[in-house]
Design a protein around this motif. Structure first.
Motif, mmCIF file in Angstrom:
data_model
loop_
_atom_site.group_PDB
_atom_site.id
_atom_site.type_symbol
_atom_site.label_atom_id
_atom_site.label_comp_id
_atom_site.label_asym_id
_atom_site.label_seq_id
_atom_site.Cartn_x
_atom_site.Cartn_y
_atom_site.Cartn_z
ATOM 1 N N ASP A 7 0.864 -1.180 0.000
ATOM 2 C CA ASP A 7 0.000 0.000 0.000
ATOM 3 C C ASP A 7 0.901 1.231 0.000
ATOM 4 O OD1 ASP A 7 -2.022 -1.826 0.279
ATOM 5 O OD2 ASP A 7 -2.433 -1.359 2.381
ATOM 6 N N ALA A 8 0.531 2.259 -0.758
ATOM 7 C CA ALA A 8 1.394 3.445 -0.823
ATOM 8 C C ALA A 8 0.627 4.636 -1.362
ATOM 9 C CB ALA A 8 2.610 3.166 -1.716
ATOM 10 N N GLU A 9 1.178 5.846 -1.131
ATOM 11 C CA GLU A 9 0.708 7.082 -1.748
ATOM 12 C C GLU A 9 1.858 7.678 -2.560
ATOM 13 O OE1 GLU A 9 -1.014 9.909 0.872
ATOM 14 O OE2 GLU A 9 -2.734 8.636 1.391
ATOM 15 N N VAL A 10 1.521 8.204 -3.746
ATOM 16 C CA VAL A 10 2.536 8.707 -4.663
ATOM 17 C C VAL A 10 2.153 10.104 -5.138
ATOM 18 C CG1 VAL A 10 3.905 8.161 -6.707
ATOM 19 C CG2 VAL A 10 2.764 6.322 -5.468
ATOM 20 N N SER A 11 3.124 11.017 -5.161
ATOM 21 C CA SER A 11 2.913 12.376 -5.669
ATOM 22 C C SER A 11 3.277 12.429 -7.149
ATOM 23 C CB SER A 11 3.774 13.377 -4.887
ATOM 24 O OG SER A 11 3.381 13.393 -3.520
ATOM 25 N N ASN A 41 -7.316 -0.667 -14.450
ATOM 26 C CA ASN A 41 -6.687 -1.777 -15.159
ATOM 27 C C ASN A 41 -5.352 -1.370 -15.779
ATOM 28 O OD1 ASN A 41 -8.976 -3.157 -14.418
ATOM 29 N ND2 ASN A 41 -9.862 -3.247 -16.474
ATOM 30 N N CYS A 42 -5.308 -0.164 -16.364
ATOM 31 C CA CYS A 42 -4.054 0.321 -16.944
ATOM 32 C C CYS A 42 -3.007 0.546 -15.857
ATOM 33 C CB CYS A 42 -4.281 1.615 -17.723
ATOM 34 S SG CYS A 42 -5.223 1.426 -19.263
ATOM 35 N N SER A 43 -3.437 1.075 -14.721
ATOM 36 C CA SER A 43 -2.520 1.319 -13.606
ATOM 37 C C SER A 43 -1.949 0.013 -13.072
ATOM 38 C CB SER A 43 -3.236 2.079 -12.488
ATOM 39 O OG SER A 43 -3.683 3.347 -12.936
ATOM 40 N N LEU A 44 -2.786 -1.007 -12.944
ATOM 41 C CA LEU A 44 -2.317 -2.305 -12.475
ATOM 42 C C LEU A 44 -1.277 -2.879 -13.432
ATOM 43 C CD1 LEU A 44 -2.404 -4.738 -10.604
ATOM 44 C CD2 LEU A 44 -4.431 -5.551 -11.851
ATOM 45 N N SER A 69 -6.836 5.028 -5.932
ATOM 46 C CA SER A 69 -7.670 6.212 -5.719
ATOM 47 C C SER A 69 -6.878 7.457 -6.069
ATOM 48 C CB SER A 69 -8.109 6.310 -4.247
ATOM 49 O OG SER A 69 -8.790 5.148 -3.837
ATOM 50 N N VAL A 70 -7.596 8.461 -6.553
ATOM 51 C CA VAL A 70 -7.013 9.778 -6.797
ATOM 52 C C VAL A 70 -7.405 10.670 -5.630
ATOM 53 C CG1 VAL A 70 -6.883 11.752 -8.360
ATOM 54 C CG2 VAL A 70 -7.157 9.439 -9.281
ATOM 55 N N ASN A 76 -2.355 19.769 -5.855
ATOM 56 C CA ASN A 76 -2.611 18.940 -7.031
ATOM 57 C C ASN A 76 -3.348 17.677 -6.591
ATOM 58 O OD1 ASN A 76 -2.570 17.707 -9.555
ATOM 59 N ND2 ASN A 76 -0.490 18.379 -10.000
ATOM 60 N N VAL A 77 -2.792 16.531 -6.847
ATOM 61 C CA VAL A 77 -3.392 15.267 -6.439
ATOM 62 C C VAL A 77 -2.287 14.304 -6.018
ATOM 63 C CG1 VAL A 77 -5.367 15.466 -8.011
ATOM 64 C CG2 VAL A 77 -3.305 14.251 -8.759
ATOM 65 N N LYS A 78 -2.691 13.262 -5.323
ATOM 66 C CA LYS A 78 -1.836 12.110 -5.075
ATOM 67 C C LYS A 78 -2.580 10.875 -5.537
ATOM 68 C CE LYS A 78 0.941 13.657 -1.116
ATOM 69 N NZ LYS A 78 1.339 13.330 0.292
ATOM 70 N N ILE A 79 -1.844 9.829 -5.779
ATOM 71 C CA ILE A 79 -2.447 8.538 -6.101
ATOM 72 C C ILE A 79 -2.178 7.593 -4.939
ATOM 73 C CG2 ILE A 79 -2.269 6.494 -7.567
ATOM 74 C CD1 ILE A 79 -1.843 8.275 -9.940
ATOM 75 N N ARG A 80 -3.241 6.949 -4.473
ATOM 76 C CA ARG A 80 -3.122 5.965 -3.403
ATOM 77 C C ARG A 80 -3.398 4.581 -3.965
ATOM 78 N NH1 ARG A 80 -7.086 7.254 1.055
ATOM 79 N NH2 ARG A 80 -5.486 8.791 1.664
#
Length: 457
Positions: A7-11, A41-44, A69-70, A76-80
């Motif tokens: 599990d992680a969050e990315v900037s 699906n593309c992210s995976l 999740s966005v 801006n945003v992060k991706i979790r």
């Protein structure tokens, strides 16, 4: 089944713009509709880069509990991500190249949905409208460099190739880079990774710090051909037809390595375009190449092209076996002709506007059983139209082999039924049988069960 999950969050990193609240809401709403599923699906697939899997259905099932999740932030945003493949991380931190690819997915999925689909500026029924859409997606992704001379070589070939063929693709990429040429591929493993890997050494030797490793994919295939880590620019086109057009519009020449049904689809697309009367005078270097062990493969490809599209098609490519330096020399010379032609005709170096791509090659083909059955596979039509229909047939086979939706379709309704002229169908059956025998339809060690049946009308 044991899995290592993170599990992680990315900037944001890489070529990524700010999102509006409206765009963010499309991916964070409670419904999580079709757009979210494409993004997930593309992210995976991106997070699975480096894994040994070429089955989109298998990947999605293996990580059925993966979630993304966005998350809006002040700036801006992060991706979790939750339950993401551990292969994308080092010591708990996401590998930077994979982070860049992840935000490229978000960028392109959002842009196509917000700016292209349903926008009256893009008449996706017309040839020009479709080309405009391809241009704007590529421009938004930052792939164009107006000051750069022609130097982008598109490399096609299979994801399931032998170690000797893979090493050969690296040798060709190395020789191309020594001549200051860049690489564009379908971004996956095998013949899509090898040229890029070789080119990194060639560029390093020439102290060329601006090497471009462009990967172009689409949502249907990305799960089976996850982006390789060398890609430094990733673009997600909406469908296979726009992906193929992006290749021929941005590339200045094409090298084709051994492959399977997907490579045959690409070859037929290219031959169909180059055989159109409006493109006959336009220089576009095309080289089929492989090690000595692949000579028989190209003999069969050459025979199939001539038997279906005619002798004129043979004049649009050359075959060079087991000679990477000569491949690079011929490609460099061909691209020099392209540069002179572009100068004289006033066409852009970074996007081939003058190439005629007719609507037969632009309309998205959905490989349902009915659509595959109804394909006009007969020789009583212009060669470029026959190429378009053959391209659709091979596209359907690719779908049935590795794409999630296609695999499920075949499991439910049985093999696709392909019918046409007896001689044409024999040629097609012979070619596909040779692919299967050489283990080019699936990764080695996996049993291949044909997703098609061929018969004469």
């Amino acid at each position: 089944m044991t899995r290592n999950l993170v599990d992680a969050e990315v900037s944001p990193v890489g070529q990524f713009a700010i999102l509006s609240k409206y765009e963010i809401n499309k991916l964070t709403g409670e419904s999580r509709g079709p757009l979210y599923q494409v993004f997930r699906n593309c992210s995976l697939a991106v997070l699975s880069s480096g894994g040994y899997m070429d089955d989109g259905k298998e990947l999605l099932e293996k990580y059925a509990d993966f979630d993304i999740s966005v998350i809006p932030t002040e700036r801006n945003v992060k991706i979790r991500v939750k339950n993401a493949p551990a292969i994308a991380f080092v010591d708990g931190k996401m590998i930077r190249g994979i982070s860049e690819h992840l935000f490229s997915v978000l960028r392109d999925i959002i842009y196509v949905n917000s700016e292209i689909t349903g926008d009256p500026r893009y008449d996706l029924v017309s040839a020009q409208g479709t080309t405009d859409a391809v241009f704007h997606i590529l421009r938004n992704a930052g792939t164009f460099n107006r000051s750069r001379a022609p130097r982008l070589v598109v490399c096609w070939g299979g994801h399931s190739i032998s170690s000797a063929e893979y090493d050969y693709t690296k040798d060709v990429g190395y020789e191309l880079a020594l001549r200051y040429l860049d690489i564009c591929t379908g971004c996956g493993p095998g013949a899509m990774k090898g040229p890029m890997k070789g080119a990194t050494i060639g560029h390093a030797k020439q102290r060329d710090r601006h090497g471009q490793y462009l990967g172009i994919t689409e949502p249907g295939i990305i799960a089976a051909e996850a982006p390789n880590p060398i890609v430094n620019q990733l673009v997600i086109m909406p469908d296979i037809e726009k992906r193929l057009e992006a290749f021929v519009r941005t590339g200045h020449g094409i090298v084709v390595f051994p492959g399977g049904a997907g490579t045959a689809e690409e070859i037929l697309y290219l031959m169909g375009i180059l055989l159109h009367e409006d493109n006959l005078e336009q220089p576009f270097p095309v080289i089929f190449t492989g090690p000595a062990s692949a000579a028989d493969y190209f003999i069969r490809i050459d025979q199939f092209i001539v038997s279906t599209l005619g002798e004129k098609a043979r004049s649009r490519y050359q075959i060079i076996i087991d000679d990477p330096p000569e491949v690079a020399r011929q490609m460099a010379a061909g691209i020099q002709e392209v540069q002179e032609y572009r100068k004289e005709s006033g066409d852009a170096f970074y996007f081939n506007w003058k190439l005629k791509v007719s609507t037969e090659f632009q309309r998205p083909f959905i490989p349902t059983h009915q659509n595959m059955h109804d394909l006009e596979l007969h020789t009583n039509q212009e060669p470029y139209r026959l190429a378009a229909n053959l391209r659709r047939a091979f596209s359907g086979i690719v779908s049935g082999n590795v794409k999630n939706e296609g695999i499920r379709n075949v499991e439910k309704n049985g093999p696709y039924q392909l019918r046409g002229d007896p001689s044409l169908m024999r040629s097609m059956d012979t070619l596909l049988a040779s692919f299967a025998k050489q283990q080019r339809m699936k990764l080695p060690g996996k049993e291949y069960i044909p997703c098609y049946e061929i018969s004469a009308e």
